[in-house]
Design an enzyme around this catalytic site. Sequence first.
Site, PDB file in Angstrom:
ATOM      1  CB  THR A 185      -0.897   0.053   1.245  1.00  0.00           C
ATOM      2  OG1 THR A 185      -0.052   0.202   2.380  1.00  0.00           O
ATOM      3  CG2 THR A 185      -1.721  -1.202   1.395  1.00  0.00           C
ATOM      4  CD  GLU A 329      -4.856  -2.436   2.934  1.00  0.00           C
ATOM      5  OE1 GLU A 329      -5.379  -2.064   1.854  1.00  0.00           O
ATOM      6  OE2 GLU A 329      -4.214  -1.667   3.665  1.00  0.00           O
ATOM      7  CE  LYS A 438     -12.662  13.297  13.881  1.00  0.00           C
ATOM      8  NZ  LYS A 438     -11.390  12.671  13.672  1.00  0.00           N
ATOM      9  CD1 TRP A 443     -16.876  14.236  13.326  1.00  0.00           C
ATOM     10  CD2 TRP A 443     -17.248  12.229  12.392  1.00  0.00           C
ATOM     11  NE1 TRP A 443     -16.282  13.287  14.121  1.00  0.00           N
ATOM     12  CE2 TRP A 443     -16.495  12.052  13.582  1.00  0.00           C
ATOM     13  CE3 TRP A 443     -17.581  11.116  11.622  1.00  0.00           C
ATOM     14  CZ2 TRP A 443     -16.082  10.800  14.017  1.00  0.00           C
ATOM     15  CZ3 TRP A 443     -17.176   9.859  12.063  1.00  0.00           C
ATOM     16  CH2 TRP A 443     -16.431   9.707  13.246  1.00  0.00           C
TER      17      TRP A 443
HETATM   18  P1  ADP Z   1      -3.958   3.613  -0.688  1.00  0.00           P
HETATM   19  O1  ADP Z   1      -4.448   3.334   0.708  1.00  0.00           O
HETATM   20  O2  ADP Z   1      -2.532   3.544  -0.849  1.00  0.00           O
HETATM   21  O3  ADP Z   1      -4.644   4.784  -1.338  1.00  0.00           O
HETATM   22  P2  ADP Z   1      -5.660   1.712  -1.963  1.00  0.00           P
HETATM   23  O4  ADP Z   1      -5.734   1.866  -3.398  1.00  0.00           O
HETATM   24  O5  ADP Z   1      -5.637   0.367  -1.392  1.00  0.00           O
HETATM   25  O6  ADP Z   1      -4.374   2.376  -1.540  1.00  0.00           O
HETATM   26  O7  ADP Z   1      -6.776   2.588  -1.315  1.00  0.00           O
HETATM   27  C1  ADP Z   1      -7.909   2.079  -0.704  1.00  0.00           C
HETATM   28  C2  ADP Z   1      -8.747   3.217  -0.226  1.00  0.00           C
HETATM   29  O8  ADP Z   1      -9.246   3.973  -1.333  1.00  0.00           O
HETATM   30  C3  ADP Z   1      -9.987   2.810   0.513  1.00  0.00           C
HETATM   31  O9  ADP Z   1      -9.696   2.489   1.854  1.00  0.00           O
HETATM   32  C4  ADP Z   1     -10.845   4.050   0.383  1.00  0.00           C
HETATM   33  O10 ADP Z   1     -10.489   5.041   1.321  1.00  0.00           O
HETATM   34  C5  ADP Z   1     -10.495   4.555  -0.989  1.00  0.00           C
HETATM   35  N1  ADP Z   1     -11.513   4.155  -1.957  1.00  0.00           N
HETATM   36  C6  ADP Z   1     -11.483   3.139  -2.823  1.00  0.00           C
HETATM   37  N2  ADP Z   1     -12.597   3.109  -3.575  1.00  0.00           N
HETATM   38  C7  ADP Z   1     -13.388   4.120  -3.152  1.00  0.00           C
HETATM   39  C8  ADP Z   1     -14.687   4.605  -3.520  1.00  0.00           C
HETATM   40  N3  ADP Z   1     -15.400   4.057  -4.480  1.00  0.00           N
HETATM   41  N4  ADP Z   1     -15.168   5.658  -2.835  1.00  0.00           N
HETATM   42  C9  ADP Z   1     -14.457   6.237  -1.848  1.00  0.00           C
HETATM   43  N5  ADP Z   1     -13.232   5.837  -1.480  1.00  0.00           N
HETATM   44  C10 ADP Z   1     -12.700   4.792  -2.108  1.00  0.00           C
END
Ligand code: ADP
Length: 544
Positions: A185, A329, A438, A443
């Site tokens: 990640t 993940e 916040k 929120w």
């Molecule tokens: P990184 O954490 O490095 O950005 P990832 O690509 O694994 O890598 O990111 C996952 C995160 O991306 C999710 O936990 C979420 O916060 C965000 N995410 C993924 N898809 C969506 C979506 N459709 N809407 C909002 N957030 C999203």
Amino acid sequence: MLGTMQDGQLSIANLLRHGSRVHATAEVVTWTGTGSRRATYTEVAREAAKLAHALRGLGVTSDQRIGTFMWNNNEHLVAYLAVPAMGAVLHTLNIRLFPEQLTYVANHAEDHVVLVDGTLVPLLAKVLPTFDTVKHVVVVNGDASTVQAPDGVTVHSYAELLADQPDEFEWPAVDENSAAAMCYTSGTTGDPKGVVYTHRSIWLHSMQVCMTDSMALAQSDRALVIVPQFHAMSWGLPYAALMVGASLIMPDRFLQPEPLAAMIAAERPTMAGAVPTIWQGLLALLKQRPQDLAPLTRAVVGGSACPPALMAAFDELGVTIIHAWGMTETSPLGSVSRPPAGVSGDEEWQYRILQGRFPGSVRARLMADDGTQLPWDNEAVGELEVAGPWVAAAYYRVAEGEEGSEKFHDGWLRTGDVGAITPDGFLRLTDRSKDIIKSGGEWISSVDLENQVMAHPAVAEAAVIGVPDEKWSERPLVAVVLAEGQSATPDELRSFLAAKVAKWQLPENWTFIDEVPKTSVGKFDKKRLRAAAAGGELDIAHLS
Ligand code: ADP
């Protein structure tokens, strides 16, 4: 009592054998900038066998990690198949990580070999001397003699290395629970964290990608895979394509709107997958230079919240954006937004903009701060936790008690995403926990505000962050990128918002910027934006 069924192991070798035999004429197409090069799945399998022999020759005899530093293309697909099928572990290196992070992940994974695209040699060269375990570098589509090899590293040409190898390989039997591939990640806090997919998790996830209420990948599809192969395994599309015989269209390094539009015209994909920023760029081009996108009728969009205005714009172009949520993940498919049967009009739209419904294999729960579970009533807001056969149970080499281990508890993954769940199992994310604003004990969702501002016709992109406020502790700051040739004042934009968001949420802080900083996988980089705001680098208008 035990069942009487066979113990069929789910393995990448079986996927490779199946795809290349049953779907022998399906193809992977790689864009060259001016045209395409193509290989059938039979040819891909032959090349995979050659690569496996070549890697054996470089001392890859068990589960050594093979790094790839590559674009989406034919050779990267070959590595996706050959490396796990031979029992080794594919480690897709994110070419956009900061140099220190690249060094960290290559050393942490203990990569033995790195396959590098010729065009990326200069980038790799900067960090190669810091890769402690790498013994071989293989240059794909480039000149191996340009690589300055550090002591102890041998450089090879991919073409020469594969030239005389046999085009069949005795793929070994591999336990389905053993490691097949790994991704780190991007590490918004601390060091990047490694997620290790198994043969079994990839297989099961591939089946999900092909399910109708998911991405519905099918044999008749030509899938345009823009999401990088180093970003959550291209959302599983390459493996799923081998499973059902869909063809793959790979953009290589040509990720700008112009070449993407040319590739769409020439190769006629039926579906595509990419993060919202890619679609924003393409949309801006299509507005200036309209183009028939047929037969492209659906695009899976995830990685960050898809602005509803973007979905509406593509609806008009005949492309249905299917919103999906996931994480590195979670392999990454977590949820996909397919409205329930029988809904239409505005009700259907309200479902489409959600993050989607959980599939049978992904369990979900919503947690309050005090560790109790919240109801699925589309109102209670808490942190999403998920579990399932393609959800990580731990990070690679992060022991209990170490930084990162707190993400896992009781068999659940804490996603760090905050939102609500509808009674019928649709996820509605409001924010990432670290991006929520916040304000005075309440929120404010940064994503909601962004979506509302981006619905204004003069706005190309908008990112919202919280900035310190004496009275309210935090207040929203909107950083706006205007669309080309457009203008708007903070007052105009705030009046536009006034009809759409609660009065106490209306932002008073506005700034205009040329571009929203993006992370290595193309998401809004709010950490950098926050640093720019804190460092006084932004010209901020404060409305009263
Ligand atoms: P990184 O954490 O490095 O950005 P990832 O690509 O694994 O890598 O990111 C996952 C995160 O991306 C999710 O936990 C979420 O916060 C965000 N995410 C993924 N898809 C969506 C979506 N459709 N809407 C909002 N957030 C999203």
